[in-house]
Design an enzyme around this catalytic site. Structure first.
Site, PDB file in Angstrom:
ATOM      1  N   ARG A   3     -59.481  68.365  48.834  1.00  0.00           N
ATOM      2  CA  ARG A   3     -59.909  69.749  49.289  1.00  0.00           C
ATOM      3  C   ARG A   3     -60.206  69.649  50.824  1.00  0.00           C
ATOM      4  NH1 ARG A   3     -60.560  73.447  45.391  1.00  0.00           N
ATOM      5  NH2 ARG A   3     -60.304  75.197  45.784  1.00  0.00           N
ATOM      6  N   LYS A   6     -51.427  79.207  44.404  1.00  0.00           N
ATOM      7  CA  LYS A   6     -51.331  78.282  44.654  1.00  0.00           C
ATOM      8  C   LYS A   6     -51.388  78.396  42.721  1.00  0.00           C
ATOM      9  CE  LYS A   6     -55.042  76.083  45.714  1.00  0.00           C
ATOM     10  NZ  LYS A   6     -55.621  77.012  46.636  1.00  0.00           N
ATOM     11  N   ARG A   9     -58.232  93.685  43.038  1.00  0.00           N
ATOM     12  CA  ARG A   9     -57.729  93.242  41.535  1.00  0.00           C
ATOM     13  C   ARG A   9     -59.886  93.650  41.284  1.00  0.00           C
ATOM     14  NH1 ARG A   9     -56.775  87.906  42.435  1.00  0.00           N
ATOM     15  NH2 ARG A   9     -58.716  87.076  42.401  1.00  0.00           N
ATOM     16  N   ARG A  37     -64.478  87.175  37.291  1.00  0.00           N
ATOM     17  CA  ARG A  37     -64.994  85.506  37.444  1.00  0.00           C
ATOM     18  C   ARG A  37     -66.115  85.524  38.630  1.00  0.00           C
ATOM     19  NH1 ARG A  37     -60.480  81.598  39.423  1.00  0.00           N
ATOM     20  NH2 ARG A  37     -61.786  81.015  41.155  1.00  0.00           N
ATOM     21  N   ARG A  67     -65.398  81.299  51.189  1.00  0.00           N
ATOM     22  CA  ARG A  67     -64.468  80.126  50.459  1.00  0.00           C
ATOM     23  C   ARG A  67     -62.984  80.024  51.230  1.00  0.00           C
ATOM     24  NH1 ARG A  67     -62.709  82.124  44.784  1.00  0.00           N
ATOM     25  NH2 ARG A  67     -62.067  79.590  44.173  1.00  0.00           N
TER      26      ARG A  67
HETATM   27  P1  AMP Z   1     -60.474  76.440  43.047  1.00  0.00           P
HETATM   28  O1  AMP Z   1     -60.383  77.430  41.224  1.00  0.00           O
HETATM   29  O2  AMP Z   1     -60.161  75.294  43.385  1.00  0.00           O
HETATM   30  O3  AMP Z   1     -60.868  77.588  43.735  1.00  0.00           O
HETATM   31  O4  AMP Z   1     -61.570  75.820  42.733  1.00  0.00           O
HETATM   32  C1  AMP Z   1     -63.094  76.879  42.234  1.00  0.00           C
HETATM   33  C2  AMP Z   1     -64.102  76.006  42.745  1.00  0.00           C
HETATM   34  O5  AMP Z   1     -64.660  74.285  42.271  1.00  0.00           O
HETATM   35  C3  AMP Z   1     -64.722  75.795  43.986  1.00  0.00           C
HETATM   36  O6  AMP Z   1     -64.708  77.075  44.539  1.00  0.00           O
HETATM   37  C4  AMP Z   1     -65.401  74.852  44.574  1.00  0.00           C
HETATM   38  O7  AMP Z   1     -66.483  74.964  44.251  1.00  0.00           O
HETATM   39  C5  AMP Z   1     -64.635  73.629  42.963  1.00  0.00           C
HETATM   40  N1  AMP Z   1     -64.061  73.156  43.696  1.00  0.00           N
HETATM   41  C6  AMP Z   1     -62.708  72.615  42.527  1.00  0.00           C
HETATM   42  N2  AMP Z   1     -61.654  71.834  44.040  1.00  0.00           N
HETATM   43  C7  AMP Z   1     -62.776  70.928  44.579  1.00  0.00           C
HETATM   44  C8  AMP Z   1     -62.545  70.219  45.281  1.00  0.00           C
HETATM   45  N3  AMP Z   1     -61.530  69.019  45.312  1.00  0.00           N
HETATM   46  N4  AMP Z   1     -63.686  69.492  45.308  1.00  0.00           N
HETATM   47  C9  AMP Z   1     -64.804  69.726  45.831  1.00  0.00           C
HETATM   48  N5  AMP Z   1     -65.155  71.475  44.989  1.00  0.00           N
HETATM   49  C10 AMP Z   1     -63.676  71.539  44.021  1.00  0.00           C
END
Ligand code: AMP
Length: 289
Positions: free
Chosen positions: A88, A13, A127, A139, A150
């Site tokens: 989400r 994404k 990776r 990370r 996740r």
């Molecule tokens: P991402 O980089 O989008 O995978 O997000 C990393 C982390 O940020 C996720 O695992 C969540 O802990 C938090 N996060 C990101 N976007 C959201 C969202 N829309 N709602 C809740 N938690 C979020």
């Protein structure tokens, strides 16, 4: 252009969002990125989000919705945005609908990147192993263990959004397992096709509206019936105009699988309804006069 990119973690994404940013001159709003920045800066939001993020859980809705709402109001979001990582959950999607409605903004499409989960796990394992070999920092939530969690969270909470947006005729699905280039090309193609259909319909509808207005104006004011008839002709023309847009809709139908078809036909139907309504308005006005 206002878009949502939907797909499990690791589906690409972020990469695709970056490319869309350049292509459409819009901004990327990644809640993950914004939260990571907040954690790094140790802001109150960051402090609240830190532990949840590290464990692969979801940050509370009010925090992410607040972040997005504030960000959409910034001047650089005026031209449009891509939401990456938000919404989400269905409650977040409902909150977004409310937000956009309040701000008089329209969502153009939701692009779903469909991927194979076991391939995703393999990708992240490779990776992470390579990064560790090079001595680079990994990370904290980018490990196979956290990714598994996740992915489970994505399946349970985020996947229902596919149905949510499909029902609202917004969903476009793309095979995310293709090369980065191929995915970008496919997204471009679908979005241009939607744009082409809408532009064509509104152009034709505009012409039909003008015809209807002219016909109504030309009719003697005392003869309401005649005016109505002439305007009616214009209304028919609107229908024709909408039909002209069909080949473009067909082109989308040919190349885009599943729900994307619904989306393209949906936008055409909406445009047709809009045009017909506009024509009826003119008819009524003239008939009254
Ligand atoms: P991402 O980089 O989008 O995978 O997000 C990393 C982390 O940020 C996720 O695992 C969540 O802990 C938090 N996060 C990101 N976007 C959201 C969202 N829309 N709602 C809740 N938690 C979020």
């Amino acid at each position: 252009m206002r878009l949502i990119l939907l797909g499990p973690p690791g589906s690409g994404k972020g990469t695709q969002a970056q490319r869309l940013v350049h292509r459409y001159n819009i901004i990327q709003l990644s809640t993950g990125e914004m939260l990571r920045a907040a954690v790094a800066a140790q802001t109150p939001v960051g402090l609240k989000a830190k532990d949840v993020m590290a464990s692969g859980g979801l940050v509370p809705d009010d925090i992410v919705i607040g972040i997005i709402s504030d960000r959409i109001d910034q001047p650089d979001a005026r031209n449009g945005f891509i939401l990456d990582g938000f919404p989400r959950t269905v409650p977040q999607a409902e909150a977004l609908d409310g937000l956009l409605k309040k701000k008089h903004l329209k969502l153009d499409a939701v692009v779903e990147l469909r991927v194979n989960e076991s391939a995703l796990l393999e990708r992240v394992e490779t990776r992470v192993a390579q990064m560790r070999e090079r001595g680079e920092e990994v990370r904290i939530d980018d490990t196979p263990e956290v990714l598994t969690k996740r992915l489970a969270s994505y399946r349970a909470l985020t996947e229902p959004l596919i149905h949510y947006y499909s029902e609202r005729r917004k969903l476009l699905t793309v095979d995310g397992m293709m090369t980065i280039e191929a995915v970008t090309r496919e997204i471009d193609r679908i979005l241009s096709a939607i744009g082409a259909v809408e532009a064509k319909v509104s152009k034709k509808a505009g012409a039909a509206k003008r015809t209807a207005k002219k016909a109504a104006e030309a009719a003697p004011k005392s003869r309401g019936k005649v005016a109505r008839k002439s305007a009616k002709k214009g209304s028919k023309a609107t229908g024709k105009g909408a039909k002209v847009a069909k080949p473009a809709a067909k082109r989308i139908k040919k190349g885009v699988k599943g729900t994307a078809r619904k989306a393209s036909v949906g936008s055409r139907t909406r445009a047709v309804a809009k045009a017909t309504k506009a024509t009826k308005k003119v008819t009524k006005k003239r008939a009254k006069a």
